[in-house]
Scaffold this active site. Structure first.
Site, PDB file in Angstrom:
ATOM      1  N   ASP A 107       0.849  -1.191   0.000  1.00  0.00           N
ATOM      2  CA  ASP A 107       0.000   0.000   0.000  1.00  0.00           C
ATOM      3  C   ASP A 107       0.885   1.242   0.000  1.00  0.00           C
ATOM      4  O   ASP A 107       2.038   1.212   0.447  1.00  0.00           O
ATOM      5  CB  ASP A 107      -0.914   0.034   1.233  1.00  0.00           C
ATOM      6  N   ASP A 136       0.439   4.754   1.657  1.00  0.00           N
ATOM      7  CA  ASP A 136      -0.327   5.651   2.519  1.00  0.00           C
ATOM      8  C   ASP A 136       0.270   7.054   2.463  1.00  0.00           C
ATOM      9  O   ASP A 136       1.458   7.243   2.188  1.00  0.00           O
ATOM     10  CB  ASP A 136      -0.328   5.142   3.961  1.00  0.00           C
ATOM     11  N   ASP A 158       4.901   4.146  15.653  1.00  0.00           N
ATOM     12  CA  ASP A 158       5.404   3.066  16.495  1.00  0.00           C
ATOM     13  C   ASP A 158       6.901   2.824  16.365  1.00  0.00           C
ATOM     14  O   ASP A 158       7.653   2.927  17.346  1.00  0.00           O
ATOM     15  CB  ASP A 158       4.612   1.774  16.226  1.00  0.00           C
TER      16      ASP A 158
END
Length: 440
Positions: A69, A71, A145
């Protein structure tokens, strides 16, 4: 000296400006970016907003991998993003973002966020309950994260913006949490699963500070809602490196359910075969049914229960049915397997004894079952693990493709199953034949 002391007291977000890597300092080029993602970035930048390809896509391109993907992170709010695109939808409550539809592609666009600091933002375990405080790009980087997921790529200038040392960690093949590991794991315990999954999938080494709290904080996984736990377990199993991932999950005791399932050499062998087949299928672009995979993981529990029932003088059929019920009730609950999958799992299991019945019309009826192919593949795994004779799976492989005459010959030469040689079954069959004759 005083300046250094004051710097240490300031919040982390004020300590660093980004290190910007020019196109000459890295290998990512704009032509590696998906066209739909490029168009979204350009539309946002054209409207006066900052916009970057972010996260896993940048990381994967630096590692020489094709991103799944692309993003985007931007300074625009969801309400500012939506009017810029014909088909854009604001989604989410805990984390609001925008899905921009471009042809068959869906591009996820998130607004720069800062860390939440109010007491209502977390529960009693420290888990984040909401994450919708918008902030600067630097704040957005610090609340992510791992350092390797906090990289921002501008396809117009081909620059990488790095606030947390992520570029160096990618180059060192190192996975490192941003911030205090204990706090970050408490904010979202799923990060512990993400850490071992990403390390196994990408061939990374966990930084010592990232690895140290894992076993100690493993009990936090009990606070994860069942639906999310199942979703994350699927990601572990469908990562493409599931064998190594599950080994690491067990090493850090993150999901005790796996230890309960794989508590014998035979169970580990069968699960290893299932996971190896899954990884192989994913590597060549084939799909894998989650229900099939969970059927394989739970099967050793079924065989254990069945053998215990037989040892307690239960007859074979009820022993098997009871074993399926017990496995689904106990172990499927621990793995949070949804009921919609449990029905498919039961079908695959319930067809296994029928492969041994190779007389009369039963093989033809078995071929017509909707789950035949999945059940046959399951039989092949059982043969590979030496749980059932390989002759049985080879017979069915040949029977599927044989013509009518060959099938008749195969049925005539096939050995009788226990059901076919059962005296009570033969008496019932003779009784039905006699009744039919009398009626004539």
């Amino acid at each position: 000296m005083i300046g250094q002391f004051i710097t240490r007291l300031l919040p982390q977000r004020f300590k660093k400006a980004p290190r910007i890597y020019s196109a000459a300092q890295h290998t990512i080029r704009a032509d590696a970016i998906d066209e739909a993602a490029l168009s979204v970035v350009r539309r946002l930048q054209g409207a006066g907003f900052h916009a970057f390809i972010v996260g896993g896509a940048v990381r994967d391109l630096m590692l020489g991998r094709r991103p799944k993907d692309f993003d985007i992170a931007t300074s625009a709010t969801p309400e500012e993003i939506k009017p810029l695109f014909r088909r854009a939808f604001i989604i989410g409550r805990r984390f609001r973002l925008v899905h921009v539809h471009a042809g068959h592609d869906v591009i996820e666009v998130s607004t720069f966020r800062s860390a939440q600091t109010d007491e209502e933002a977390t529960d009693e375990h420290g888990r984040l309950l909401s994450d919708n405080v918008y902030g600067t790009q630097a704040e957005d980087a610090l609340r992510r994260d791992f350092t390797i997921n906090a990289l921002y790529y501008d396809p117009e200038t081909e620059e990488i913006w790095d606030y947390v040392g992520g570029v160096n960690d990618v180059r060192a093949h190192r996975l490192k949490l941003i911030g205090a590991p204990t706090t970050r794991y408490r904010e979202d315990p799923v990060r512990m699963l993400r850490a071992v999954r990403l390390a196994a999938k990408l061939g990374l080494t966990l930084a010592p500070t990232t690895e140290a709290p894992l076993t100690k904080l493993a009990t936090l996984m009990r606070n994860i809602p069942p639906a999310r736990l199942f979703e994350e377990t699927q990601k572990l199993l469908l990562s493409g490196n599931s064998q190594e991932t599950i080994a690491q999950v067990r090493r850090y005791q993150l999901l005790p359910s796996f230890d309960a399932l794989l508590n014998t050499p035979a169970a580990e062998r069968f699960a290893g075969i299932a996971l190896a087949h899954t990884d192989a299928r994913l590597k060549i672009g084939k799909t894998v049914s989650p229900a099939y995979l969970f059927a394989a993981l739970l099967w050793p529990a079924v065989t254990r229960e069945r053998d215990a029932n037989l040892a307690a003088s239960m007859k074979p059929a009820p022993a098997f049915i009871t074993a399926m019920d017990t496995a689904l009730e106990e172990h499927a609950r621990m793995l949070a397997v949804p009921r919609r999958f449990q029905g498919i799992i039961r079908e695959i299991w319930s067809l296994q004894p029928r492969f041994e019945q190779r007389q009369g019309q039963r093989p033809y009826r078995l071929l017509e079952q909707p789950r035949f192919r999945a059940a046959y593949d399951f039989l092949c795994m059982r043969a590979e693990s030496q749980e059932t004779p390989s002759e049985l799976s080879k017979w069915w492989e040949k029977f599927q493709d044989a013509d009518a005459d060959d099938r008749k010959n195969m049925l005539a030469a096939a050995p009788k199953s226990a059901a076919d040689t059962n005296p009570r079954r033969r008496r019932r069959k003779r009784s039905r034949t006699k009744t039919a004759t009398s009626a004539e």
